[in-house]
Design a protein around this motif. Structure first.
Motif, PDB file in Angstrom:
ATOM      1  N   THR A 129      30.805  40.807  40.314  1.00 39.89           N
ATOM      2  CA  THR A 129      31.463  39.569  40.748  1.00 39.89           C
ATOM      3  C   THR A 129      32.034  38.767  39.586  1.00 39.89           C
ATOM      4  O   THR A 129      32.963  37.970  39.776  1.00 39.89           O
ATOM      5  CB  THR A 129      30.501  38.662  41.538  1.00 39.89           C
ATOM      6  N   THR A 130      31.508  38.977  38.380  1.00 42.29           N
ATOM      7  CA  THR A 130      32.004  38.216  37.224  1.00 42.29           C
ATOM      8  C   THR A 130      32.995  39.012  36.383  1.00 42.29           C
ATOM      9  O   THR A 130      33.467  38.525  35.359  1.00 42.29           O
ATOM     10  CB  THR A 130      30.831  37.765  36.329  1.00 42.29           C
ATOM     11  N   GLY A 131      33.296  40.226  36.819  1.00 38.99           N
ATOM     12  CA  GLY A 131      34.244  41.057  36.083  1.00 38.99           C
ATOM     13  C   GLY A 131      35.635  41.014  36.682  1.00 38.99           C
ATOM     14  O   GLY A 131      35.995  40.088  37.427  1.00 38.99           O
ATOM     15  N   ALA A 132      36.409  42.029  36.395  1.00 40.23           N
ATOM     16  CA  ALA A 132      37.803  42.074  36.835  1.00 40.23           C
ATOM     17  C   ALA A 132      37.933  42.156  38.358  1.00 40.23           C
ATOM     18  O   ALA A 132      38.975  41.814  38.918  1.00 40.23           O
ATOM     19  CB  ALA A 132      38.509  43.272  36.190  1.00 40.23           C
ATOM     20  N   ALA A 133      36.873  42.600  39.044  1.00 37.58           N
ATOM     21  CA  ALA A 133      36.912  42.719  40.500  1.00 37.58           C
ATOM     22  C   ALA A 133      36.629  41.395  41.206  1.00 37.58           C
ATOM     23  O   ALA A 133      36.728  41.300  42.420  1.00 37.58           O
ATOM     24  CB  ALA A 133      35.894  43.760  40.974  1.00 37.58           C
ATOM     25  N   GLY A 134      36.263  40.380  40.436  1.00 33.87           N
ATOM     26  CA  GLY A 134      35.839  39.116  41.011  1.00 33.87           C
ATOM     27  C   GLY A 134      36.855  38.480  41.944  1.00 33.87           C
ATOM     28  O   GLY A 134      38.052  38.502  41.692  1.00 33.87           O
ATOM     29  N   SER A 135      36.354  37.919  43.056  1.00 37.67           N
ATOM     30  CA  SER A 135      37.192  37.206  44.013  1.00 37.67           C
ATOM     31  C   SER A 135      36.296  36.360  44.901  1.00 37.67           C
ATOM     32  O   SER A 135      35.074  36.548  44.918  1.00 37.67           O
ATOM     33  CB  SER A 135      37.988  38.182  44.891  1.00 37.67           C
TER      34      SER A 135
END
Length: 290
Positions: free
Chosen positions: A211-217
């Motif tokens: 959730t805190t990486g590039a996939a976060g939304s």
């Protein structure tokens, strides 16, 4: 000139509208209220809102009118006709439609209101029930700069990312952009959770990582945990998301734009609705992947 003494009339107190209205009350504004089901607004009435028996009555006695209803047909019924806002609001009234609706309808409302010296903005929101409760909604406005400037103190109570996107209809177009982005993202979130489970991982622990990486939304951080908990209460209804995606798809087609991700998401959500999930939250999409 609007002030804290200005009376705000609110039409529509659903999942979003109720929390937004409560925030306005807590900020010190006096509220006139009308909604189809009075009982659903009882908490707001107990908190000091004044009930009005009709749209016309509310329009005649309010300095600012905020509408937050369900579908474009509901918007039309509230704004037009002998009992509607356009025929009954006083000249100089500020009117804000925060429903997600058709851009063409927003432009038509603006044109008809202008003939009556009524100041109109289309200003749909994003942020779900959490954003509505916390007063942190993104507000996407369309209309005249001077009208936006007058209404901004009210917007600042219910939202924190408030931007005038352009002339009438621009707010609705921006919200459709928002919904297009969410549409494909929701599929990705569901597929990711299904993959995590299938591969033997602890999906909650996986979310802690991604959730805190590039996939976060928003969908990944706010809705995925609800999926895992089996919490399908509506922060935003499946039926309303279907409505929004349908409007977005029609608007894209009118512009000659291909949106395959949006089309797939709409197809999946319609399948979900057919399984009886119309009144569930959008996170119920995970049920198609289990």
């Amino acid at each position: 000139m609007l002030s804290k003494q200005s009376i705000i009339g609110v039409i529509g107190t659903g999942v979003m509208g109720k929390s937004m209205t409560l925030n306005l009350q807590n900020a010190g504004y006096s509220i006139n209220l009308y909604t189809r089901t009075k009982e659903k607004a009882q908490d707001l009435l107990d908190n000091g809102a004044v009930w009005k028996d009709s749209v016309a009555d509310l329009a005649q006695t309010s300095d600012v009118i905020i509408t937050m209803v369900g579908y474009p047909s509901d918007v039309e019924s509230v704004y037009f006709g002998e009992e509607g806002i356009i025929e009954n609001a006083r000249p100089g009234t500020y009117v804000v439609d925060m429903t997600t609706s058709k851009p063409a309808l927003a432009i038509y409302i603006y044109q008809k209101a202008e003939e009556k010296n009524i100041h109109v903005l289309d200003a749909p929101v994003s942020g779900g029930d959490v954003g509505a409760k916390n007063g942190t909604l993104a507000i996407m406005a369309g209309g005249e700069q001077h009208v936006f400037n007058e209404v901004s103190p009210i917007f600042d109570v219910v939202g924190e990312n408030v931007i005038l996107q352009g002339k009438a209809g621009a707010g609705q177009h921006t919200k459709l952009v928002n919904q297009i982005a969410i549409a494909s993202n929701m599929i990705g979130v569901c597929e990711a959770i299904a993959y995590a489970k299938k591969s033997g991982l602890d999906p909650s622990r996986v979310l802690d990582s991604i959730t805190t990486g590039a996939a976060g939304s928003f969908s990944l951080s706010k809705l995925a945990p609800r999926m895992l908990a089996g919490d399908f209460e509506p922060g935003f209804y499946v039926k309303h998301f279907i409505k929004d995606m349908t409007i977005a798809l029609e608007s894209a087609q009118e512009m000659g734009l291909s949106t395959p991700g949006l089309s797939l998401s709409l197809e999946l959500y319609k399948e979900l609705a057919e399984k009886g999930e119309n009144d569930s939250g959008t996170q119920a999409l995970i049920k198609l992947f289990q």
